[in-house]
Design an enzyme around this catalytic site. Structure first.
Site, PDB file in Angstrom:
ATOM      1  N   CYS A 135       0.796  -1.205   0.000  1.00  0.00           N
ATOM      2  CA  CYS A 135       0.000   0.000   0.000  1.00  0.00           C
ATOM      3  C   CYS A 135       0.840   1.271   0.000  1.00  0.00           C
ATOM      4  O   CYS A 135       0.438   2.248  -0.600  1.00  0.00           O
ATOM      5  CB  CYS A 135      -0.904  -0.024   1.217  1.00  0.00           C
ATOM      6  SG  CYS A 135      -2.158   1.206   1.252  1.00  0.00           S
ATOM      7  N   ARG A 154      -3.083   4.891   5.114  1.00  0.00           N
ATOM      8  CA  ARG A 154      -3.584   4.182   3.948  1.00  0.00           C
ATOM      9  C   ARG A 154      -4.061   2.769   4.280  1.00  0.00           C
ATOM     10  O   ARG A 154      -4.698   2.120   3.464  1.00  0.00           O
ATOM     11  CB  ARG A 154      -2.493   4.124   2.871  1.00  0.00           C
ATOM     12  CG  ARG A 154      -2.078   5.499   2.373  1.00  0.00           C
ATOM     13  CD  ARG A 154      -0.871   5.427   1.477  1.00  0.00           C
ATOM     14  NE  ARG A 154      -1.170   4.770   0.219  1.00  0.00           N
ATOM     15  CZ  ARG A 154      -1.588   5.372  -0.879  1.00  0.00           C
ATOM     16  NH1 ARG A 154      -1.777   6.673  -0.863  1.00  0.00           N
ATOM     17  NH2 ARG A 154      -1.818   4.712  -1.986  1.00  0.00           N
ATOM     18  N   TRP A 200      -0.255  -3.982   2.325  1.00  0.00           N
ATOM     19  CA  TRP A 200      -1.623  -4.469   2.472  1.00  0.00           C
ATOM     20  C   TRP A 200      -1.689  -5.756   1.671  1.00  0.00           C
ATOM     21  O   TRP A 200      -1.544  -5.746   0.456  1.00  0.00           O
ATOM     22  CB  TRP A 200      -2.616  -3.428   1.947  1.00  0.00           C
ATOM     23  CG  TRP A 200      -4.063  -3.750   2.160  1.00  0.00           C
ATOM     24  CD1 TRP A 200      -4.809  -3.528   3.276  1.00  0.00           C
ATOM     25  CD2 TRP A 200      -4.957  -4.332   1.200  1.00  0.00           C
ATOM     26  NE1 TRP A 200      -6.110  -3.936   3.067  1.00  0.00           N
ATOM     27  CE2 TRP A 200      -6.225  -4.434   1.801  1.00  0.00           C
ATOM     28  CE3 TRP A 200      -4.801  -4.783  -0.119  1.00  0.00           C
ATOM     29  CZ2 TRP A 200      -7.333  -4.957   1.145  1.00  0.00           C
ATOM     30  CZ3 TRP A 200      -5.896  -5.311  -0.770  1.00  0.00           C
ATOM     31  CH2 TRP A 200      -7.145  -5.391  -0.150  1.00  0.00           C
ATOM     32  N   ASN A 206       3.923  -1.877  -4.928  1.00  0.00           N
ATOM     33  CA  ASN A 206       2.467  -1.775  -4.805  1.00  0.00           C
ATOM     34  C   ASN A 206       1.855  -2.296  -6.095  1.00  0.00           C
ATOM     35  O   ASN A 206       2.348  -1.978  -7.183  1.00  0.00           O
ATOM     36  CB  ASN A 206       2.022  -0.324  -4.610  1.00  0.00           C
ATOM     37  CG  ASN A 206       2.380   0.212  -3.247  1.00  0.00           C
ATOM     38  OD1 ASN A 206       2.753  -0.536  -2.358  1.00  0.00           O
ATOM     39  ND2 ASN A 206       2.275   1.520  -3.088  1.00  0.00           N
ATOM     40  N   GLY A 207       0.769  -3.054  -5.993  1.00  0.00           N
ATOM     41  CA  GLY A 207       0.105  -3.557  -7.192  1.00  0.00           C
ATOM     42  C   GLY A 207       0.044  -5.070  -7.197  1.00  0.00           C
ATOM     43  O   GLY A 207       0.264  -5.729  -6.173  1.00  0.00           O
ATOM     44  N   GLU A 267     -24.582   4.863   2.903  1.00  0.00           N
ATOM     45  CA  GLU A 267     -23.304   5.370   3.390  1.00  0.00           C
ATOM     46  C   GLU A 267     -23.199   5.263   4.904  1.00  0.00           C
ATOM     47  O   GLU A 267     -22.141   4.937   5.442  1.00  0.00           O
ATOM     48  CB  GLU A 267     -23.112   6.820   2.936  1.00  0.00           C
ATOM     49  CG  GLU A 267     -21.855   7.491   3.440  1.00  0.00           C
ATOM     50  CD  GLU A 267     -20.562   6.846   2.970  1.00  0.00           C
ATOM     51  OE1 GLU A 267     -19.503   7.179   3.533  1.00  0.00           O
ATOM     52  OE2 GLU A 267     -20.605   5.996   2.051  1.00  0.00           O
ATOM     53  N   LYS A 315     -20.246   3.212   6.810  1.00  0.00           N
ATOM     54  CA  LYS A 315     -19.360   3.795   7.808  1.00  0.00           C
ATOM     55  C   LYS A 315     -19.330   2.921   9.058  1.00  0.00           C
ATOM     56  O   LYS A 315     -18.265   2.690   9.644  1.00  0.00           O
ATOM     57  CB  LYS A 315     -19.821   5.217   8.181  1.00  0.00           C
ATOM     58  CG  LYS A 315     -19.510   6.258   7.122  1.00  0.00           C
ATOM     59  CD  LYS A 315     -18.062   6.669   7.055  1.00  0.00           C
ATOM     60  CE  LYS A 315     -17.267   6.083   5.950  1.00  0.00           C
ATOM     61  NZ  LYS A 315     -17.704   6.014   4.619  1.00  0.00           N
ATOM     62  N   GLU A 371     -17.442  -0.391   8.371  1.00  0.00           N
ATOM     63  CA  GLU A 371     -16.018  -0.175   8.103  1.00  0.00           C
ATOM     64  C   GLU A 371     -15.208  -0.030   9.377  1.00  0.00           C
ATOM     65  O   GLU A 371     -14.121  -0.610   9.493  1.00  0.00           O
ATOM     66  CB  GLU A 371     -15.823   1.098   7.263  1.00  0.00           C
ATOM     67  CG  GLU A 371     -16.069   0.942   5.784  1.00  0.00           C
ATOM     68  CD  GLU A 371     -15.806   2.231   5.030  1.00  0.00           C
ATOM     69  OE1 GLU A 371     -15.231   2.146   3.933  1.00  0.00           O
ATOM     70  OE2 GLU A 371     -16.159   3.318   5.526  1.00  0.00           O
ATOM     71  N   HIS A 395     -39.483  -6.760   1.964  1.00  0.00           N
ATOM     72  CA  HIS A 395     -39.192  -7.795   0.975  1.00  0.00           C
ATOM     73  C   HIS A 395     -37.978  -8.626   1.386  1.00  0.00           C
ATOM     74  O   HIS A 395     -37.205  -9.075   0.533  1.00  0.00           O
ATOM     75  CB  HIS A 395     -38.970  -7.162  -0.395  1.00  0.00           C
ATOM     76  CG  HIS A 395     -40.184  -6.488  -0.941  1.00  0.00           C
ATOM     77  ND1 HIS A 395     -41.287  -7.159  -1.397  1.00  0.00           N
ATOM     78  CD2 HIS A 395     -40.480  -5.163  -1.062  1.00  0.00           C
ATOM     79  CE1 HIS A 395     -42.206  -6.309  -1.798  1.00  0.00           C
ATOM     80  NE2 HIS A 395     -41.743  -5.075  -1.610  1.00  0.00           N
ATOM     81  N   LYS A 413      -6.707   2.893   2.159  1.00  0.00           N
ATOM     82  CA  LYS A 413      -7.269   4.189   1.792  1.00  0.00           C
ATOM     83  C   LYS A 413      -7.424   4.329   0.284  1.00  0.00           C
ATOM     84  O   LYS A 413      -8.447   4.788  -0.207  1.00  0.00           O
ATOM     85  CB  LYS A 413      -6.371   5.310   2.335  1.00  0.00           C
ATOM     86  CG  LYS A 413      -6.895   6.711   2.066  1.00  0.00           C
ATOM     87  CD  LYS A 413      -8.207   6.956   2.784  1.00  0.00           C
ATOM     88  CE  LYS A 413      -8.731   8.346   2.566  1.00  0.00           C
ATOM     89  NZ  LYS A 413     -10.077   8.528   3.132  1.00  0.00           N
TER      90      LYS A 413
END
Length: 608
Positions: A2, A27, A74, A100-101, A481, A485, A488, A504, A603
């Site tokens: 990351c 991050r 990460w 990274n990647g 949202e 939150k 998370e 339903h 992040k």
């Protein structure tokens, strides 16, 4: 991914790397490591866990190196342990790589290298890079990296050093950010300008397919095909004070309380009261082209997708233009239909989100005009889009987005007014909406004064394991949202639903251990929401209502009420999300969760 940081210059590299890694902690990561070029060769130290674990095993050492690279990882390939942490080396230990990647063809490359006698020590895809570079290295590190990357498929941002080339760091980028920090007799490499700001605010961003050979005194940039590139120097306008906590316990709380100011920044210079419209010059489109838009596609991920969903509701209602909101990760793979007259908006806080960037590139390949809505100046989406709007939220350190989300919603509200005034919206209506928008920062301040009340509610509900969030119309994206939150940062299972959809399926879950947060302001669907709340109460559900100040009827149904100031329904979402952010924050804090760095999250998601 990351985070990457590298230093080359006259100073000791170790403290600079540690400072850079500290700035990259926001991050999200699960292990750390450094490689230093000491007199005896490359010294690598790495550790699973957070940065203090790395510090504890290195701080007693008397490192003298003036060249080094560091990494916060990460995990993508291989669990987060000491061995899989970066940097990685080849068999000789003379080359170190941070990355990274994702190397998509790492398995095939690994098998080829194994047949050549190379021994692997980790489960990572990155170790393949170290072996490849070592295989090709014959005295010129830049050429070895170039040859190695020519074999690679996937995404990378890398920094490489070698004891055989002690006066150089080589960096390269393909789909994952790399920035060079230009100092005085020293240079730095990083994945994020936050790691560089203590030392310089002058930076150069690498583009995809570019490599940089960085020394203490200079750097040069070239492509994989060995074409020289002229660097474009940029100055970063924000400073270290903007990425400090400023007396708050967490970055997230600080950023929630910054929203009155960041919302002002998002609208500053963009409210044109003389013509009752918005002024968004960054869109780079002639008014005639904007006037003849036939269809809009909005694509994003996560929190930005929720902002995009609000944009769909607003633009369709007020500008009467068909809008589709797409998950960027799905958009790129499903062969979307892009007709003439279609505009694609891509939304990303970082401007580097891998799926969103790929979706933008796919849309451009199909002939669409692509407009970015992002926060980071100089980011890839900002550079590659046909135009766009910066949200001007400033650096957002908390992994769970707050101020960037409201700034994205503000920009989408302004885009709505701009498009609507080109069509059927009257001057009076445009002026009324601009007035409502201009008052939003003060109304957000009013809601922030409820912080203590919301903390009391958190103490009442923090030990629950499931939540349901409900909203209708423009408040449905806010319910989504709010639920995101909570899950998370507190790790509580939470789901957002359109209120009428509750019956339903989700209604089967409701009992006295399932709190339901209901967005219930006095708007056009208020009576419908009341009916949904009655259905919850009939099943012994516990309701937390977010309602309009002065509404006494709501208190007869809900167990607890958070009152919002009375505002135009057009800006209700900008006000309504604030108590949900605070509720999530206080619940997470009471559960002793790592608010700013929630587990498993990053992040800026620069891999698929």
């Amino acid at each position: 991914m990351c985070g990457i940081v590298g230093y080359i210059g006259p100073r000791k590299a170790y403290p600079i790397l540690m400072e850079g890694l500290k700035r990259l902690e926001y991050r999200g990561y699960d292990s750390t490591g450094i490689a230093l070029l000491e007199r005896d060769g490359v010294v690598v130290c790495k550790s699973a866990g957070k940065l203090p674990a790395l510090i504890s095993c290195t701080e007693a050492e008397d490192y003298q190196a003036n060249v080094g690279i560091g990494h916060t990882r990460w995990a993508t390939h291989g669990e987060p342990n000491d061995a899989n942490a970066h940097p990685h080396t080849g068999m000789t230990g003379r080359i170190a790589v941070v990355h990274n990647g994702i190397i998509e063809n790492y398995s095939a490359l690994r098998e080829v290298l194994k047949r050549q006698g190379r021994i692997f020590k980790t489960e990572t895809d990155t170790e393949v890079l170290a072996h490849l570079i070592e295989e090709y290295h014959n005295g010129n590190l830049l050429q070895a990296v170039r040859r190695a990357l020519s074999q690679v498929e996937g995404t990378y941002g890398i920094a490489v050093l070698s004891s055989d080339n002690p006066d150089v760091i080589v960096a390269a980028r393909q789909g994952s950010p790399i920035v060079i920090g230009c100092g005085d007799g020293e240079n730095l490499v990083a994945s994020d300008v936050a790691a560089l700001l203590r030392y310089t605010n002058r930076v150069v961003y690498l583009e995809d397919g570019e490599l940089a050979e960085v020394t203490a005194d200079s750097f040069s940039i070239s492509t994989l095909e060995e074409v020289e590139v002229t660097p474009h120097l940029e100055e970063i306008s924000w400073n270290l004070d903007m990425i400090e906590k400023g007396g708050f316990d967490h970055f997230m709380l600080k950023e929630i309380f910054e929203q009155p100011e960041t919302l002002k920044n998002a609208m500053r210079g963009r409210l044109n009261f003389e013509e009752a419209t918005a002024r968004l010059n960054g869109l780079n489109l002639q008014y005639d082209e904007l006037h003849h838009i036939k269809r809009i596609i909005i694509t994003a991920c996560g929190t930005s997708w929720h902002a995009g969903l609000l944009g769909e509701y607003l633009i369709e209602e007020y500008a009467r233009i068909p809008v589709e909101i797409e998950y960027a990760s799905e958009f790129r793979y499903r062969s979307p239909i892009i007709d003439p007259g279609t505009i694609v908006f891509v939304i990303s806080q970082s401007g580097e989100t891998a799926d969103t960037l790929a979706a933008m590139r796919e849309a451009r390949r199909k002939g669409a005009t692509c407009l970015g809505i992002c926060n980071v100046v100089g980011s890839t989406i900002a550079r590659e889009s046909d135009g766009g709007v910066y949200i001007h939220a400033g650096p957002e350190i908390g992994v769970a987005s707050t101020k960037a989300f409201t700034s994205q919603m503000m920009v989408l509200s302004l885009i709505t007014i701009l498009l609507a005034r080109m069509r059927s919206m009257s001057f009076d209506e445009g002026e009324k909406l601009l007035r409502a928008i201009s008052e939003v920062p003060d109304r957000v301040k009013d809601v922030l004064e409820l912080n203590d009340r919301i903390k009391e509610l958190a103490e009442k509900y923090y030990n629950m394991n499931n939540f349901l969030y409900l909203g209708r119309g423009v408040n449905f994206p806010i319910a989504l949202e709010g639920a995101l939150k909570l899950k998370e940062i507190s790790y509580i299972h939470a789901e957002g639903y359109p209120a009428a959809e509750m019956k339903h399926g989700p209604i089967a879950l409701i009992d006295d251990n399932m709190p339901v947060v209901v967005m219930a302001p006095q708007d056009s669907v208020y009576n419908k929401i009341l009916s949904n709340m009655e259905e919850i109460k009939a099943r012994r559900g516990r309701i937390v209502a977010v309602a309009t100040k002065g509404d006494k009827k709501i208190a007869e149904i809900a167990d607890d009420v958070i009152y919002l100031p009375r505002v135009n329904s057009f800006v209700l979402p900008l006000i309504g999300i604030i108590p949900l952010q605070l509720l999530a924050y206080h619940i997470a804090e009471l559960r002793n969760c790592d608010v700013d760095q929630p587990r498993n999250l990053a992040k800026s998601v620069t891999v698929e």
